[in-house]
Design a protein around this motif. Sequence first.
Motif, PDB file in Angstrom:
ATOM      1  N   GLU A   1     -27.115  88.325  72.794  1.00  0.00           N
ATOM      2  CA  GLU A   1     -28.052  87.409  72.285  1.00  0.00           C
ATOM      3  C   GLU A   1     -27.012  86.370  71.565  1.00  0.00           C
ATOM      4  O   GLU A   1     -26.710  86.785  70.560  1.00  0.00           O
ATOM      5  N   THR A   2     -27.761  85.114  71.692  1.00  0.00           N
ATOM      6  CA  THR A   2     -27.032  84.179  70.513  1.00  0.00           C
ATOM      7  C   THR A   2     -28.293  83.334  69.945  1.00  0.00           C
ATOM      8  O   THR A   2     -29.346  83.346  70.604  1.00  0.00           O
ATOM      9  N   PRO A   3     -28.128  82.686  68.826  1.00  0.00           N
ATOM     10  CA  PRO A   3     -29.155  82.033  68.185  1.00  0.00           C
ATOM     11  C   PRO A   3     -29.736  80.788  69.386  1.00  0.00           C
ATOM     12  O   PRO A   3     -28.845  80.122  69.921  1.00  0.00           O
ATOM     13  N   ALA A   4     -31.060  80.624  69.235  1.00  0.00           N
ATOM     14  CA  ALA A   4     -31.474  79.486  70.177  1.00  0.00           C
ATOM     15  C   ALA A   4     -30.984  78.141  69.643  1.00  0.00           C
ATOM     16  O   ALA A   4     -30.877  77.299  70.423  1.00  0.00           O
ATOM     17  N   ASP A   5     -30.691  77.928  68.380  1.00  0.00           N
ATOM     18  CA  ASP A   5     -30.214  76.591  67.785  1.00  0.00           C
ATOM     19  C   ASP A   5     -28.926  77.248  66.985  1.00  0.00           C
ATOM     20  O   ASP A   5     -29.300  77.828  66.125  1.00  0.00           O
ATOM     21  N   LEU A   6     -27.979  76.625  67.466  1.00  0.00           N
ATOM     22  CA  LEU A   6     -26.615  76.918  66.783  1.00  0.00           C
ATOM     23  C   LEU A   6     -26.244  76.047  65.631  1.00  0.00           C
ATOM     24  O   LEU A   6     -25.546  76.395  64.625  1.00  0.00           O
ATOM     25  N   GLN A   7     -27.002  75.059  65.478  1.00  0.00           N
ATOM     26  CA  GLN A   7     -26.699  74.227  64.587  1.00  0.00           C
ATOM     27  C   GLN A   7     -26.927  74.535  62.994  1.00  0.00           C
ATOM     28  O   GLN A   7     -25.834  74.343  62.084  1.00  0.00           O
ATOM     29  N   PRO A   8     -28.175  75.253  62.666  1.00  0.00           N
ATOM     30  CA  PRO A   8     -27.960  75.738  61.375  1.00  0.00           C
ATOM     31  C   PRO A   8     -26.962  76.659  61.030  1.00  0.00           C
ATOM     32  O   PRO A   8     -26.714  76.967  59.938  1.00  0.00           O
ATOM     33  N   LEU A   9     -26.700  77.549  62.011  1.00  0.00           N
ATOM     34  CA  LEU A   9     -25.675  78.539  61.735  1.00  0.00           C
ATOM     35  C   LEU A   9     -24.206  77.794  61.403  1.00  0.00           C
ATOM     36  O   LEU A   9     -23.529  78.252  60.573  1.00  0.00           O
ATOM     37  N   GLN A  10     -23.817  76.845  62.183  1.00  0.00           N
ATOM     38  CA  GLN A  10     -22.789  76.083  62.061  1.00  0.00           C
ATOM     39  C   GLN A  10     -22.676  75.323  60.584  1.00  0.00           C
ATOM     40  O   GLN A  10     -21.457  75.340  59.989  1.00  0.00           O
ATOM     41  N   GLU A  11     -23.755  74.888  60.304  1.00  0.00           N
ATOM     42  CA  GLU A  11     -23.811  74.192  59.033  1.00  0.00           C
ATOM     43  C   GLU A  11     -23.922  75.129  57.908  1.00  0.00           C
ATOM     44  O   GLU A  11     -23.000  74.789  56.898  1.00  0.00           O
ATOM     45  N   LEU A  12     -24.284  76.331  58.137  1.00  0.00           N
ATOM     46  CA  LEU A  12     -24.230  77.580  57.196  1.00  0.00           C
ATOM     47  C   LEU A  12     -22.508  77.828  56.787  1.00  0.00           C
ATOM     48  O   LEU A  12     -22.323  77.859  55.576  1.00  0.00           O
ATOM     49  N   ILE A  13     -22.089  78.085  57.995  1.00  0.00           N
ATOM     50  CA  ILE A  13     -20.648  78.406  57.840  1.00  0.00           C
ATOM     51  C   ILE A  13     -19.941  77.610  57.169  1.00  0.00           C
ATOM     52  O   ILE A  13     -18.807  77.679  56.291  1.00  0.00           O
ATOM     53  N   TYR A  14     -19.904  76.004  57.593  1.00  0.00           N
ATOM     54  CA  TYR A  14     -19.355  75.172  56.932  1.00  0.00           C
ATOM     55  C   TYR A  14     -19.625  75.172  55.504  1.00  0.00           C
ATOM     56  O   TYR A  14     -18.769  74.998  54.571  1.00  0.00           O
ATOM     57  N   ASP A  15     -20.942  75.539  54.889  1.00  0.00           N
ATOM     58  CA  ASP A  15     -21.234  75.379  53.408  1.00  0.00           C
ATOM     59  C   ASP A  15     -20.684  76.650  52.780  1.00  0.00           C
ATOM     60  O   ASP A  15     -20.537  76.614  51.599  1.00  0.00           O
ATOM     61  N   VAL A  16     -20.521  77.845  53.416  1.00  0.00           N
ATOM     62  CA  VAL A  16     -19.772  78.896  52.801  1.00  0.00           C
ATOM     63  C   VAL A  16     -18.279  78.466  52.554  1.00  0.00           C
ATOM     64  O   VAL A  16     -17.850  78.847  51.298  1.00  0.00           O
ATOM     65  N   LYS A  17     -17.655  77.673  53.377  1.00  0.00           N
ATOM     66  CA  LYS A  17     -16.475  77.309  53.215  1.00  0.00           C
ATOM     67  C   LYS A  17     -16.420  76.157  51.918  1.00  0.00           C
ATOM     68  O   LYS A  17     -15.354  76.520  51.145  1.00  0.00           O
ATOM     69  N   ARG A  18     -17.278  75.263  52.078  1.00  0.00           N
ATOM     70  CA  ARG A  18     -17.368  74.422  51.007  1.00  0.00           C
ATOM     71  C   ARG A  18     -17.764  74.773  49.719  1.00  0.00           C
ATOM     72  O   ARG A  18     -17.232  74.444  48.581  1.00  0.00           O
ATOM     73  N   LEU A  19     -18.681  75.588  49.603  1.00  0.00           N
ATOM     74  CA  LEU A  19     -19.612  75.868  48.263  1.00  0.00           C
ATOM     75  C   LEU A  19     -18.921  76.976  47.778  1.00  0.00           C
ATOM     76  O   LEU A  19     -19.096  77.254  46.478  1.00  0.00           O
ATOM     77  N   GLY A  20     -18.471  78.148  48.599  1.00  0.00           N
ATOM     78  CA  GLY A  20     -18.116  79.343  48.022  1.00  0.00           C
ATOM     79  C   GLY A  20     -19.125  80.435  48.242  1.00  0.00           C
ATOM     80  O   GLY A  20     -20.513  79.959  48.164  1.00  0.00           O
ATOM     81  N   SER A  21     -19.061  81.632  48.481  1.00  0.00           N
ATOM     82  CA  SER A  21     -20.004  82.608  48.843  1.00  0.00           C
ATOM     83  C   SER A  21     -20.888  82.708  47.722  1.00  0.00           C
ATOM     84  O   SER A  21     -22.097  83.393  48.054  1.00  0.00           O
ATOM     85  N   SER A  22     -20.853  82.527  46.748  1.00  0.00           N
ATOM     86  CA  SER A  22     -21.886  82.787  45.500  1.00  0.00           C
ATOM     87  C   SER A  22     -22.681  81.573  45.243  1.00  0.00           C
ATOM     88  O   SER A  22     -23.706  81.906  44.561  1.00  0.00           O
ATOM     89  N   ASP A  23     -22.793  80.611  46.054  1.00  0.00           N
ATOM     90  CA  ASP A  23     -23.862  79.648  45.896  1.00  0.00           C
ATOM     91  C   ASP A  23     -25.123  80.204  46.277  1.00  0.00           C
ATOM     92  O   ASP A  23     -25.158  81.106  47.212  1.00  0.00           O
ATOM     93  N   GLN A  24     -26.041  79.912  45.609  1.00  0.00           N
ATOM     94  CA  GLN A  24     -27.326  80.443  45.723  1.00  0.00           C
ATOM     95  C   GLN A  24     -28.236  80.061  46.971  1.00  0.00           C
ATOM     96  O   GLN A  24     -29.262  80.709  47.439  1.00  0.00           O
TER      97      GLN A  24
END
Length: 254
Positions: A161-184
């Motif tokens: 099974e894969t997510p119905a909408d991939l965009q929120p997951l892709q944006e989340l991964i970019y933000d982990v890279k950009r903001l760091g994993s500690s971002d609330q």
Amino acid sequence: MDRTDRAESRRATIGIIAGSGPEAGIDLWAKILRRNAAVLGPAFRGDLDAPRVVIKSEPELGLSMDLGKNEAPVWDAMARTAMWIAGECDAWAVACNTLNWFTPRIASLGLPGEFISFPGVVANWVAASGIRKLGLLGAAPVTELGQWSAYRHLSQLVEVETPADLQPLQELIYDVKRLGSSDQSLRPRFSEIVNEMQSDTLLLACTELPLIADISTSKTLVDVTDLVADALVARSLAGRDCAVMKPAQQENDA
């Protein structure tokens, strides 16, 4: 044989290629250290019982987030880095699910040591666990299960099974890279994605997602980097008998 002799004679050198994303290599190394101590149990006595690890981080590998557009420069960086690290260790892995798309090309280089591929480790886990269905969470090139996915053959082993909408997951991964994993802001977004999946077991096939996986959920989150850490520690403890990777040992063809 004293403690130094025992440590020196039994340990192979293991390697990590890092750089996609910034924290992925650190995360895999930390998991290797924890797994090593757990395997040795009461016999673990500190420094001399830790694994011998070589790490090389190449930021250019981060272009893999859009692998379809950046295949050539990413492969150039991957090949250079792989040739260097393979000469320094007995078994090694690339701390990025997306970059494991290059597994067959890496095999064709005929490098020394054993390359531990993420899809190979996942295939072994699926076979051992007997699981019949799982959800796949990763960057778009991975989760689309198309030509750019290292896991495009996974559906031959298990229902995926894969997510119905991939965009929120892709944006989340970019933000982990950009903001760091500690971002609330990251964990609530990840919880929403996890809760929308129907599968009880979710495979975290992106090295950014385990960094924010400390969420409350009834689902089982399986971290691919944990599985790879287990495999690398096993090679480390096995000594210097790691075999050279052959193309026939790999599941996917690039």
